[in-house]
Design a protein around this motif. Sequence first.
Motif: not given
Lengths: 227, 227, 227, 227
Positions: B134-137, B139, B147
């Motif tokens: 779920g984290y944008e990071m 990507k 995410h």
Amino acid sequence: MGASRKSAAQPRKTARSFAFKPEMQLAKLARSCYERGWLLGTSGNFSSVVSRDPFRLAITSTGLDKGALTADQFVRVDASGLAVHGAGKPSGETAVHLAVARVRQAGAVLHTHSVWSTILSELTAKEGGLSMQGYEMLKGLKGVNSHQHREWLPILENDQDIPTLAHEVERVLNEHSRAHGFLLRKHGLYTWGENFSEAKRHLEILEFLMEVLGRTAVPHPATLARD
Amino acid sequence: MGASRKSAAQPRKTARSFAFKPEMQLAKLARSCYERGWLLGTSGNFSSVVSRDPFRLAITSTGLDKGALTADQFVRVDASGLAVHGAGKPSGETAVHLAVARVRQAGAVLHTHSVWSTILSELTAKEGGLSMQGYEMLKGLKGVNSHQHREWLPILENDQDIPTLAHEVERVLNEHSRAHGFLLRKHGLYTWGENFSEAKRHLEILEFLMEVLGRTAVPHPATLARD
Amino acid sequence: MGASRKSAAQPRKTARSFAFKPEMQLAKLARSCYERGWLLGTSGNFSSVVSRDPFRLAITSTGLDKGALTADQFVRVDASGLAVHGAGKPSGETAVHLAVARVRQAGAVLHTHSVWSTILSELTAKEGGLSMQGYEMLKGLKGVNSHQHREWLPILENDQDIPTLAHEVERVLNEHSRAHGFLLRKHGLYTWGENFSEAKRHLEILEFLMEVLGRTAVPHPATLARD
Amino acid sequence: MGASRKSAAQPRKTARSFAFKPEMQLAKLARSCYERGWLLGTSGNFSSVVSRDPFRLAITSTGLDKGALTADQFVRVDASGLAVHGAGKPSGETAVHLAVARVRQAGAVLHTHSVWSTILSELTAKEGGLSMQGYEMLKGLKGVNSHQHREWLPILENDQDIPTLAHEVERVLNEHSRAHGFLLRKHGLYTWGENFSEAKRHLEILEFLMEVLGRTAVPHPATLARD
């Protein structure tokens, strides 16, 4: 040995500055530890045995800002702690450094005041020490070949009577003959090594593992109090 | 290739130093990771595949202070881990690097010892790995476009028998063919990339997300113990 | 004194720059504290008494980025806070600095906004202050000879009416005549010293001890709320 | 405007480099934020409005290592996000920057991925935003004159459809017309300012306050789960 201390502080590599290489190494490490927050407020002191016969220990002068420490801010003392070179006053904890250098045959002794060592030296004081086991990082300690090693860092009560403290340090070092460091309660860490590189490595390993333990394994006092 | 290793360590950009660009990049990154506290106490090791035919891997020599690492402190080994260039002894974990380079066709392999990877590799060891979702990071990991991706970092038991460990790494990499890294229990992180930039990016992303998880999502052991 | 402020900002050591040494010391310390995260977002202000007769206080101009602070971004004010040298506007909290300089006969006054001082100034606000006892680090505070010393940092309510705040600061300094600093609630720390070095030392010691307390001794509010 | 982008990257102050001052300021700030851990793994993006008529926004190219960002790694786009200067591809989140620049008349827009913003954007997502009140630090936000100010940082669901996200950002900015920033869930912070200095100040203030809240005011999820 006849080199004036002033010239030793200069960055140029000359025969004279070479004679003060131990102080230059310690000063550079101190500035770096200050940046990490391990030597704030003039706390801590570093030393190095520069010769065994006659015995000479280079140690930080008392009360200095470690963020700007230079090689000429060290004093050289003899085995009794008497200053034989340099104008400053030797660190108040010189006797502790001498005890470590003598009992462990250490070539360098490093004493830091980090947040995590301060915290852990209090939280586990009742157990008399801090146990570290199962970490790969332990393999960097001298003589340790497996992560399964159990390192025990004894914790000593802090004391303003330095001869008494040095005596107690000597007793604890003899009792825990395999320890690579010890903690003074609510005060900080002492570690050492055969030479500068080994002492620096031990310092980083023990500080690292204390941060790991401090962030997880040791229960939060507020949590404990509720049980 | 015939360049002497001494000259490669000099900062001047010459034809010779260009041949040692992989080592220079890794050394610079290592010094920076040391500052962040991810490579203290001579821990960790970095490597880069400098040619595929013949296969040559540049890897940090064993036992070095990563805060002062230079390009000439790397050794080049062949596919069997035998040193073919450089005077130092290859890192003890060379076989693990070789396994990653072979199974993942990695161009660079980075192994760090951070506080958070050490903590999480123990706290979630029972589940066999660490989940990040779920984290944008995320990507920034190769091949991840949303995410909503779920990254699974397998956790392997630490082992001092390196051939056994390398074999286990190979098995786990094949089983978890989409993983961008793995943890060794109470030891640290391995990650990699097609090239240096991708490996550096993966390292920063995984260390970042472990800090996020370590500070919040993973229950505090003291809290757990009381349930 | 007749030196133009422009020249003082130059790094060359001239008779003129020597006259602005207090500002140069404070500016360097400010940049370093900014790196530690103690002066983000133009917060905080530093001052130094440059003469007692006539009374002159060098203080940071208002609204400046402390990460790029230079010696020519200070203003010199008289005992009433009126600017007598320099083009900028004196910090809005000049009256507080003047109160500290007057009541404590301080040579330098340092005000920082760190994460831990912000947190602790709120968590212990009900008790009216923060107690620190038993730490070796306390010995770096002026006049303290033993770790058994108990330091009490009074906490004052924050106030946008600076004359009122300065008056309250004066009252609290007189009431707690042995305190080496005080906290403004949800705002930050004030500390000082006879000279620059002592003030810097006090700052580092108090920030260090607040981090120690913040990480352990003060119960987590979420935990408290459940009792 | 006719200056070649290559020359802008050189540190010399020429008429040409002056034209690229916005990019130079953003690049320097990015490298500093990278050191703090707010822009790891090529995350984040910074932009600056370099002219209003015609509208030109300088924005980081996509996928760059912010630790080594230089002025020539920015692209200039028009109001529709089309690149008009520079060889790289504009950041994937250009439409969000344009929305902020348009709705808030911002001169600079900063987007970071810090540990604390990532954590808080998830922990308080249910409430739809994050409240900050009573902190002196808030006074550094534009138009705020008292610590009693209540700042509300709206939290938006993260979305890989950037036009949709930009639309939602526009709606939220209009609804919360006094907000100085917003969070994307499990993603990071957006803030801005009339000019570069104001945007930098807002960034530091909001990141600082999120660290304060993250370390204390927000209950630990493990604690919450047990109620």
